[in-house]
Write a protein that holds these residues in place. Structure first.
Motif, short mmCIF file in Angstrom:
data_model
loop_
_atom_site.label_atom_id
_atom_site.label_comp_id
_atom_site.label_asym_id
_atom_site.label_seq_id
_atom_site.Cartn_x
_atom_site.Cartn_y
_atom_site.Cartn_z
N HIS A 98 0.82 -1.21 0.00
CA HIS A 98 0.00 0.00 0.00
C HIS A 98 0.85 1.26 0.00
CE1 HIS A 98 -3.57 -2.39 1.94
NE2 HIS A 98 -3.34 -2.72 0.68
N GLN A 99 2.15 1.11 0.25
CA GLN A 99 3.06 2.25 0.26
C GLN A 99 3.69 2.52 -1.11
OE1 GLN A 99 4.45 0.41 4.47
NE2 GLN A 99 5.95 1.71 3.48
N LEU A 100 3.43 1.66 -2.08
CA LEU A 100 3.98 1.86 -3.42
C LEU A 100 3.29 3.05 -4.08
CD1 LEU A 100 4.05 -1.88 -4.59
CD2 LEU A 100 5.92 -0.55 -3.60
N PHE A 101 4.07 3.85 -4.81
CA PHE A 101 3.46 5.03 -5.42
C PHE A 101 4.10 5.46 -6.74
CE2 PHE A 101 6.84 6.37 -2.63
CZ PHE A 101 7.50 7.35 -3.33
N PHE A 146 1.68 -1.70 -9.82
CA PHE A 146 0.25 -1.94 -9.61
C PHE A 146 -0.31 -2.98 -10.58
CE2 PHE A 146 1.32 2.45 -8.50
CZ PHE A 146 1.12 2.37 -7.13
N ALA A 147 0.52 -3.40 -11.54
CA ALA A 147 0.10 -4.45 -12.47
C ALA A 147 0.59 -5.83 -12.04
CB ALA A 147 0.64 -4.13 -13.87
N LEU A 148 1.26 -5.89 -10.89
CA LEU A 148 1.81 -7.15 -10.40
C LEU A 148 0.85 -7.84 -9.44
CD1 LEU A 148 5.47 -5.96 -9.63
CD2 LEU A 148 4.54 -6.86 -11.77
N SER A 149 1.12 -9.09 -9.14
CA SER A 149 0.32 -9.83 -8.17
C SER A 149 0.58 -9.29 -6.77
CB SER A 149 0.65 -11.32 -8.22
OG SER A 149 1.95 -11.55 -7.69
#
Length: 284
Positions: A98-101, A146-149
């Motif tokens: 959730h911290q990925l941006f 966001f396209a990864l599992s």
């Protein structure tokens, strides 16, 4: 080298009607090279302790020292030393994906090293090594995270922390929400980081099975205090401690006790495979 926690206490919303003491007079040592698990029921103080170790909270009393340096100095020199010490502790929170941006995997992993002021060449080296450590293929560099599992996104988030080159890696329920395969891959990765790369790991977990499998040092919290410390195998034999902490021994050890009572030589077996091998070797 170690993380020293001395007479540590923390109270949320201190001096208000809503104050709550989450930790009280906690003293323990997390040695470099250990794989430490912190266990306890919800509300025992695990996540608060994790944030204090990372320097994200200021203790109400006591102190946290990383390799001999307090994380909260007073003078300018002490504050600068504390800042350097905090970089030695990498924090992975629950659901870190959730911290990925950033737009690409590479940019997300590179964010931390760039903020450390590293050169482009050093950033590139850190990103490449971090991706290798978490087994992310080179072709993922340009992909959107966001396209990864879910499991892959979690590995990207952990790679972003590893790219900071921490001496200690602190994780809060890192396997939460993962499917069985993702959980297995994550635990295997943490074991590899500890055994092959020498990363000291602090794992907060509700899974006693996971703790038994990967940790060699365990701390049990109850009511914001340390009530037990030792090896997982030894502590899981202490029914009194487990009851106080509202924990249950891993199913594997419960099965082992029943098999031992029936005369099968399975003492100290840590996996079902070990048990099977010993039982077959016994000829019973």
């Amino acid at each position: 080298m170690s993380i020293e926690i001395e007479s540590l206490s923390y109270t949320y919303m201190e001096k208000t009607p809503l104050s709550h003491t989450a930790l009280h007079d906690v003293t323990l040592t997390i040695r470099e090279g250990a794989f430490t698990a912190i266990a306890g029921e919800t509300g025992a103080g695990k996540s608060t302790l994790m944030q204090l170790i990372g320097g994200l909270l200021v203790p109400t009393a006591g102190r946290v020292c990383v390799d001999g340096v307090s994380l909260h100095g007073k003078s300018k020199a002490e504050k600068e030393a504390a800042r350097t010490a905090r970089f030695r502790v990498g924090m992975v929170f629950q659901y870190p994906e959730h911290q990925l941006f950033e737009e690409t995997v590479y940019e997300d992993i590179a964010f931390g090293p760039r903020n450390q002021g590293l050169s482009d060449a050093d950033v590139e080296s850190r990103v490449r090594e971090a991706m290798e450590l978490v087994h992310l293929p080179e072709r993922y560099r340009t992909r959107s995270p966001f396209a990864l599992s879910g499991g892959e996104r979690r590995r990207v988030a952990i790679a972003g922390v590893l790219a900071l080159a921490p001496r200690y890696l602190v994780l809060d329920e890192p396997a939460a929400g993962l499917d069985p395969r993702g959980r297995e891959e994550l635990l295997a990765m943490l074991t590899m980081l500890h055994r092959e790369r020498g990363v000291s790991i602090v794992l907060v977990s509700h899974s006693m099975e996971d703790i038994l499998r990967v940790a060699n040092h365990m701390v049990i919290l109850a009511g914001g205090q340390v009530i037990g410390e030792g090896t997982p195998h030894d502590l899981f034999q202490r029914d009194d401690l487990l009851a106080r902490a509202a924990l249950a021994a891993p199913h594997l050890l419960c099965l082992g006790r029943k098999l031992e009572a029936a005369g099968y030589p399975v003492r100290d077996c840590m996996t079902v495979a070990d048990m099977s091998e010993k039982i077959l070797a016994s000829g019973r």
